[in-house]
Design an enzyme around this catalytic site. Structure first.
Site, mmCIF file in Angstrom:
data_model
loop_
_atom_site.group_PDB
_atom_site.id
_atom_site.type_symbol
_atom_site.label_atom_id
_atom_site.label_comp_id
_atom_site.label_asym_id
_atom_site.label_seq_id
_atom_site.Cartn_x
_atom_site.Cartn_y
_atom_site.Cartn_z
ATOM 1 N N ASP A 382 0.780 -1.215 -0.113
ATOM 2 C CA ASP A 382 0.174 0.067 0.032
ATOM 3 C C ASP A 382 0.936 1.241 -0.124
ATOM 4 O OD1 ASP A 382 -2.420 1.538 0.212
ATOM 5 O OD2 ASP A 382 -2.119 1.784 2.405
ATOM 6 N N ASP A 674 -2.291 -0.910 5.784
ATOM 7 C CA ASP A 674 -2.744 -0.050 7.113
ATOM 8 C C ASP A 674 -4.163 -0.072 7.418
ATOM 9 O OD1 ASP A 674 -2.460 1.992 5.772
ATOM 10 O OD2 ASP A 674 -1.632 3.210 7.222
ATOM 11 N N ASP A 678 -7.256 -2.811 3.240
ATOM 12 C CA ASP A 678 -6.420 -3.658 2.968
ATOM 13 C C ASP A 678 -6.665 -5.094 3.642
ATOM 14 O OD1 ASP A 678 -4.904 -1.871 1.585
ATOM 15 O OD2 ASP A 678 -4.260 -1.142 3.622
#
Length: 972
Positions: A382, A674, A678
């Site tokens: 990410d 985070d 996700d």
């Protein structure tokens, strides 16, 4: 700040959120009509009054307590249903499900049936140790996770029976009226009916660093169509249409600015957050490569045992030995062939790896997770909060007099930040920068309290930039008279202020460069404004656009007597800066043959700018959007993934597709993240990696490893640890297999050919205990080998027992068998086996194994290269083994038990010289391997591990060979 996610994760098992739409539910206070839930898109496409009517609520009084209780009986609490946790006894028994443990249990049962109680006891003890250690480690991990989830329970301000009070978020039901203010977590999905400058941070869902502006207007084009009781995918933040749902505030998001009110439309698992939770529960985490390897090993050992029994049967029949005796011999030897010490060493090695990782700020949740990291071939990362800090920071400014400065120091804490003048320092430049940053500080509504931003990230960045310049209380010099708030239409904010000392009244403005410049007629030069020509405006725009291409969000600042008659002051460039350690970590990952792909919900320009800043390997045509992924099938996606490195505007479903497509190509995937968006991909990936500080509680729950310091470079350390763990396990297997071959061969040869046994049963038992014990265990404690750590990911399709390992085992076993039989034969010249004969043979075998343990520390490196005392655990274990051997030989009681007698010094010198040959032969074999490699794998190393390593055409897991580069280990 409290996290709603934490509360939802800690929810009791009492009642799962669920239920169907109903027309009418009887409550203690009477009838409650209407529907229980309204989908996000359905609510967004209708007037808020209609939504309130559907939910039978009242925006002036809220629900009454009797209505709340009636609804809760139907919908349950605003929490997620969790799988009931197994009791401790069931968790403990679960440790015995591994195939290798099952094989050992069968071996113990056979030993009992054969009345070989000593073997059964040893095997049972080994199994209990493995199960207990794994169980204790699992409990420790669970305890650490509980500590991560211990946060202040989430509360919210809710209107009930005409009064606004604080309630637990879990107590909300559809129809409740919720009040939102700066710093609040949205407790459920809410249809807004009042919004005053309300901006909500949805970065945990979407990856967007800029908060989403909220309003109460109906979303056009939806028409209030209900897509079912579960809501609709298009309402999910991070999907392609999420930005259009400006009148919905989602559960778990964070109020950055303004205030608002709304009616609860979905709770618990019916919320958009809950949909992700259900997706996460539906995904099964794959077995780790080491678990698969152990399964294969158990299968091969089973086949070997049956095969060995067959061979011994045939030889026994050929020798004319009675069938029952042949059967006893064959079964006994087959049981002895199974390395009961292997599970112990694997478990202890993995536990040691977990402890090492904890010391390096990484919490590993499963034993096999550490080793799996050594197999990772692709990391899908990410952007927001992982590659970047997720803290907007001013990094560049340019005054109206063309004085340029850079600012370092990241985040909303300015203790280590400072400002540097790239065009040269002067008092004039200092004054111009002061006026620029003072304007940004006063035209500002943000606050930073304890490192936590309360307000817009852009305003927070301007505030911190002023602090870095030494400006702290400029707003106290002015009296704010009026304000024109920022909006997406005007793209600017203006405040009217009066200087307390001079009494001068002026407007301070900040906003988009084009918008603010359009209202500027002059620019500040020293203490006087000068006319701003059209050419000068074009130059300012060009400068801003250039910085924009570098990933900066450029803000223009101006002052003037009216908002339409301004004096240009300067520009400030703001960005979510990359983490400092990421660039070096990516370089090493690329050198090690690990691919890194960015998967983000942010815009293409921002994603590419960050990718370049952190040193990602971008190629033409290697950037794709979530929309593009929707237009291709799985086979096309698999082809795209060969070269694509950046994916932008992706939703959670896209991340999951990417992970699955990579796994279908044979890749071992690590996924970092985070945010809430996700979690599904984190669960599906071979290794899910969450951020410990900035990560949401639900992402930590889904992940296999948590980076406590949010340091991307910790992943690199974990990969190194994983590679070295498998390397140590392979070394132990080589030692264990060679020892087993020797023991089996000595007993089988002597039994089948009618020779006296070179060792008595007690000596065999002692060898099994002391050599499967400390020396074998300490091979798993070998320190990290920097050269092994820099190798490409291992091929997970290959077994632990490779042809090369078998060759090494056979070479060592042959030397030990020949040497031991030589001693036994030379001592038994009279044909009678005496105590001295077995003592010499026993001592020779033990010393051979000690030297073999030293040679098994590495399959490729000389013991001199490794360092004699680099693994001092091994030498402590060898010293203890030697002490045990001397006790057996010289202590009278032990002489009686093990039927030994004292040896002379000359005997020991002879035995040491003979036993050391296995080490010398192993060293010679390693040297010949290096020469045969001809520089393709291991070129040359000196004793201090300096030199270089050449990697030539090493195939990755995808089957594509890579031309590896020569690089200096010292530089790496």
């Amino acid at each position: 700040s409290s996290s709603l996610v934490s509360t939802l994760s800690e929810a009791s098992n009492g009642s799962a959120v669920g239920g169907r739409r109903r027309e009418e539910t009887a409550g203690a206070g009477g009838e409650v009509g209407g529907e229980m839930w309204v989908g996000c898109s359905e609510a967004a496409g209708q007037e808020w009054k209609d939504v309130v009517r559907i939910l039978s609520s009242d925006v002036t009084r809220g629900l009454c307590e009797s209505d709340v209780e009636a609804r809760r009986r139907t919908v349950g609490y605003n929490q997620f249903s969790e799988t009931k946790e197994d009791p401790l006894w069931k968790k403990y028994l679960g440790q015995f499900k591994e195939p290798l443990i099952v094989l050992l249990l069968v071996s113990a049962a056979v030993s009992v049936a054969m009345r070989q109680v000593d073997d059964a006891v040893v095997i049972t003890i080994a199994i209990i140790i493995v199960a207990t250690v794994a169980f204790v480690q699992e409990l420790r991990t669970d305890k650490a996770l509980e500590e991560l989830k211990k946060q202040v329970p989430a509360t919210c301000m809710c209107l009930r029976e005409g009064a606004v009070r604080e309630y637990q978020a879990r107590e909300l039901v559809p129809g409740d009226i919720v009040h939102l203010a700066i710093g609040d977590r949205v407790p459920s999905d809410v249809r807004l009916f009042q919004a005053s400058q309300l901006c909500v941070d949805e970065s945990s869902f979407t990856g967007e660093t800029e908060p989403a502006e909220k309003s109460i207007d109906v979303v056009a084009g939806i028409n209030g169509v209900n897509t079912g009781s579960n809501g609709d995918a298009s309402g999910l933040p991070g999907s392609n249409t999420s930005s259009s749902l400006h009148n919905i505030a989602y559960m778990g998001t964070f109020v950055r600015t303004g205030r608002g009110k709304g009616v609860v439309i979905n709770t618990g698992e019916r919320s958009q957050f809950g949909k992700l939770f259900r997706l996460m529960q539906d995904e099964e985490a794959p077995r780790t490569p080491l678990q698969i390897n152990m399964d294969k090993l158990a299968k091969k050992l089973s086949i070997f045992s049956f095969g060995f029994i067959g061979i011994v049967f045939l030889l026994g029949i050929y020798q004319g030995i009675p069938l029952h005796k042949i059967f006893n011999i064959a079964v006994s030897l087959a049981v002895a062939a199974i390395p009961e010490g292997l599970p112990i060493v694997v478990t202890m090695t993995l536990c040691l790896g977990i402890r090492r990782m904890a010391q390096r700020n990484a919490l590993v949740k499963g034993l096999h997770t550490v080793e799996t990291l050594g197999c990772v071939t692709t990391i899908c990362s990410d952007k927001t909060g992982t590659l970047t800090k997720n803290e907007m920071t001013a990094t560049w400014l340019c005054t109206s007099e063309r004085d340029e400065c850079t600012l370092n120091g990241v985040g909303y804490e300015c203790t280590d930040g400072k400002l540097e003048y790239t065009t040269g320092y002067s008092q004039k430049a200092y004054d111009a920068v002061t006026k620029l940053l003072e304007t940004g500080m006063v035209c500002n509504n943000a606050q930073v309290v304890g490192g936590q931003l309360m307000g817009q990230p852009t305003e927070g960045a301007l505030l911190v930039a002023a602090w870095k310049h030494g400006i702290y209380n400029s707003h106290e010099k002015f009296i704010r008279l009026d304000e024109i708030p920022f909006s997406s239409e005007t793209k600017m904010m203006a405040v009217k202020v009066e200087n307390k000392q001079s009494g001068i009244i002026e407007w301070l403005v900040k906003g988009g460069v084009e918008v603010v410049l359009a209202d500027c007629s002059h620019y500040q030069y020293g203490s006087s404004p000068l006319p701003l020509t059209q050419q000068a405006k074009s130059n300012i725009l060009s400068s801003a656009q250039e910085k924009g291409r570098q990933g900066l969000r450029v803000v223009c600042l101006a002052r003037g007597s009216t908002p339409k008659s301004l004096v240009y002051i300067g520009l400030v460039g703001i960005q979510d800066p990359p983490r400092e350690e990421v660039h070096a970590a990516l370089d090493l990952l690329y050198h090690m043959g690990v691919n890194v792909k960015m998967v983000t919900g942010d815009a293409m320009e921002t994603a590419c700018a960050v990718a370049k800043a952190v040193g990602m390997q971008l190629v033409p045509g290697g950037v794709f959007s979530g929309n593009h992924l929707d237009s291709v099938d799985d086979s096309q996606l698999s082809n795209i993934l060969r070269d694509a490195n950046v994916f932008y505007r992706v939703a959670p479903r896209h991340k999951l597709r990417i992970v699955k497509a990579l796994q279908s190509r044979g890749e071992v995937v690590g996924m970092t993240g985070d945010g809430v968006n996700d979690v599904v991909a984190l669960k599906r990936a071979n290794i899910g990696i969450a951020m410990g500080k900035m990560g949401s509680a639900v992402s930590k729950e889904a992940a296999d490893m948590i980076l406590n310091d949010d340091n991307f470079a910790t992943i690199l350390a974990a990969i190194e640890e994983g590679k070295c763990i498998f390397h140590n396990i392979s070394n132990f297997v080589q030692f264990q297999v060679s020892t087993s071959i020797v023991a089996l061969s000595l007993i089988a040869l002597s039994t089948l050919f009618g020779l006296p046994s070179p060792l008595n049963p007690m000596q065999i038992l002692l060898i099994n205990v002391i050599m499967d014990g400390p020396p074998a265990l300490t091979l798993g404690m070998e320190p990290i080998d920097e050269d092994i750590a820099r190798l490409p990911p291992r091929d997970t399709s290959k077994d632990i027992i490779t042809p090369r390992l078998i060759r090494n085992c056979l070479i060592s076993a042959t030397v030990i068998i020949v040497g031991t039989l030589w001693v036994f034969r030379s001592e038994m010249l009279d044909g009678v086996v005496t105590a001295r004969d077995t003592t010499m043979t026993f001592s020779c075998f033990v010393l051979f194994d000690m030297f073999n343990a030293m040679s098994c520390r590495s399959a490729t490196k000389s013991i001199l290269e490794l360092g004699l005392l680099s693994n001092w655990y091994l030498f402590v274990a060898l010293a203890a083994t030697l002490g045990c051997l001397l006790g057996v030989v010289y202590v009278p009681f032990l002489q009686w038990v093990f039927q030994t007698e004292a040896l002379h010094l000359n005997d020991w010198l002879y035995l040491v010289a003979l036993a050391s040959t296995v080490l010398f032969v192993s060293e010679l074999r390693k040297m010949l391997d290096k020469l045969r490699a001809g520089g393709n794998i291991w070129n040359s190393f000196n004793k201090t591990n300096k030199g270089y390593m050449g990697l030539s055409r090493i195939g990755g897991s995808s089957g594509k060979s890579r031309e590896a580069k020569l690089y200096g280990l010292e530089e790496v």
